[in-house]
Write an enzyme that holds these catalytic residues in place. Structure first.
Site, short mmCIF file in Angstrom:
data_model
loop_
_atom_site.label_atom_id
_atom_site.label_comp_id
_atom_site.label_asym_id
_atom_site.label_seq_id
_atom_site.Cartn_x
_atom_site.Cartn_y
_atom_site.Cartn_z
N CYS B 115 0.89 -1.16 0.00
CA CYS B 115 0.00 0.00 0.00
C CYS B 115 0.92 1.21 0.00
CB CYS B 115 -0.91 0.00 1.23
SG CYS B 115 -1.87 1.53 1.39
N CYS B 118 -0.74 4.48 2.21
CA CYS B 118 -0.81 4.43 3.68
C CYS B 118 -0.27 3.06 4.08
CB CYS B 118 -2.18 4.76 4.23
SG CYS B 118 -3.61 3.98 3.45
N SER B 119 -1.07 2.21 4.65
CA SER B 119 -0.57 0.87 4.99
C SER B 119 -1.71 -0.13 5.02
CB SER B 119 0.14 0.87 6.35
OG SER B 119 1.22 1.77 6.33
N CYS B 120 -2.62 -0.05 4.03
CA CYS B 120 -3.78 -0.94 4.01
C CYS B 120 -3.32 -2.40 4.01
CB CYS B 120 -4.62 -0.67 2.78
SG CYS B 120 -5.35 0.97 2.82
#
Lengths: 217, 215
Positions: B115, B118-120
């Protein structure tokens, strides 16, 4: 916004730290911060996209250096200030010094399973038929606006091929502004060699992109 | 959103940063006590979430999905068609991820998930993401130099293997279905699940070792 968060394809960050111990949390405070964020009451309008946009506006130096869950909590602190629920002084002291009220009530321990189970779905009924099909050639827009978007800068203005038509999903650029609007969502494949020519890349990069990010190509 | 509002949120962040205690542990404690005073948080609910993610929810949930897909061709077909629908009804994975999609590694194809914005990550079936998944080095390089990233994880991907990198820009959550290793014929699902690693379901590992398989 063209912020520091938009990291795809940036250079200079070095190697990946692959030696990390595989644990859920690396310290007690991390576990606590994670639990607080999952357990706390949220005010109406604090959508996931609004949360993401709030994180994108953390000072760039902090974004790159502050621990991840520390940033999560600071985002909720900023949302509380923005929604008139708490002052900066209250957040710094840890004590309520004003009549500013939060969105209650607090959720009890039994809410964990139910909250997980009912994770808010983002798919919506179809409004207009999708403009593209699997196999369609598309080109991403080259826009940059100051709000939240899920069209990364590295992919803007490039040609790709639709691989999957995914359904109609909440449009993040509007959702971050508190407006619910849904659009067809596609998974689009791009040749890495087109994105970064001359580097010898042979892989495909696939992104989920909303219809208004795309033009026919 | 207007520029005025942007500036305000950025300024609120800077103000918070300069007024809050410097140690993350102290900042967390202050937030917890304020949220309790505001009636927005029950500390026992925090305990319950931490316990759930330390003991129940983690890569073993994803591993059970993979093991079932290896053992049950009909389930695998449904899983690849629509992961979210297919896992409904599985004990603890059934309520896991609202928009799960599963992508299959084959002898000719390898998949890698990132991702960049962000950090999905599919928390509810893999637990919280590793730090490297959230850091700039992985997020910047996985799309541009994935073979270099894989090398750092010890994966030498042959030039004849096609590589697909999935940037999680929407609420779809991707899980890689790794290849079933040779020598596992006749293993039950529990034993199969014991060899499936977290990294193999993100795509930063390709070949699974059967040595760890509990008989």
């Amino acid at each position: 916004m063209d912020g520091i968060h938009d990291l795809g394809g940036r250079q200079g960050f070095g190697k990946v730290d692959t030696g990390e111990k595989e644990v859920a949390f690396h310290s007690d405070w991390e576990a606590r911060a994670y639990g607080i964020v999952r357990a706390m009451s949220k005010a109406p309008g604090w959508s996931l996209d609004k949360f993401r946009f709030t994180r994108e506006q953390i000072d760039p130096a902090d974004y790159l250096t502050r621990p991840y869950y520390d940033q999560w909590l600071q985002c909720y602190a900023a949302l509380m200030v923005g929604s008139g629920i708490a002052s900066v002084a209250e957040i710094a002291s840890g004590h309520s010094q004003s009549g500013l009220a939060g969105p209650g009530p607090a959720r009890g321990p039994d809410s964990v399973f139910e909250t997980q189970k009912s994770a808010a779905p983002f798919e919506r009924p179809q409004i207009t038929p999708p403009a593209f099909n699997a196999g369609s050639s598309v080109q991403t827009k080259s826009f940059a606006h100051g709000g939240h978007t899920r069209l990364p800068s590295y992919i803007r203005g490039h040609k790709g091929e639709v691989r999957h038509v995914r359904g109609t999903f909440v449009f993040p650029d509007d959702s971050a502004r508190g407006i619910e609007h849904a659009e067809p969502l596609y998974t689009v494949a791009f040749n890495a060699d087109d994105l970064w020519p001359g580097e010898g890349a042979s892989h495909l990069v696939l992104l989920d992109l909303w219809e208004s990010y795309l033009d026919p190509a | 959103m207007s520029d005025h509002e942007h500036k305000n949120t950025g300024d609120v962040h800077r103000e918070l940063h300069s007024h809050l205690p410097p140690e993350p542990a102290l900042r967390v404690r202050a937030m917890e006590s304020l949220l309790i005073e505001k009636g927005m948080l029950d500390p026992e609910t925090v305990d319950a979430w931490v316990e759930a993610y330390c003991e129940k929810i983690g890569p073993k949930c994803g591993a059970r999905i993979v093991a079932k897909a290896w053992s049950d061709a009909d389930f695998k077909a449904r899983l690849l068609e629509n992961g979210a629908e297919a896992v409904k009804g599985l004990d603890d994975a059934g309520w896991a991820v609202a928009h799960l999609r599963v992508i299959e590694n084959t002898p000719a194809i390898h998949n890698l998930v990132v991702c960049t914005l962000c950090s999905c990550y599919p928390h509810a079936i893999l637990g919280p993401p590793p730090n490297w998944y959230k850091m700039a080095a992985y997020r910047s390089r996985a799309v541009r130099d994935p073979r270099g990233v894989l090398k750092e994880f010890g994966v030498e991907l042959g030039g004849d293997i096609g590589l697909r990198v999935w940037d999680s820009t929407s609420e779809l959550r991707y899980l890689v279905l790794p290849g079933r290793p040779e020598g596992t014929g006749g293993w039950d699902e529990e034993r199969l699940a014991s060899i499936v690693t977290r990294n193999s379901m993100i795509g930063t590992q390709r070949d699974l070792s059967i040595d760890a398989g509990q008989a």
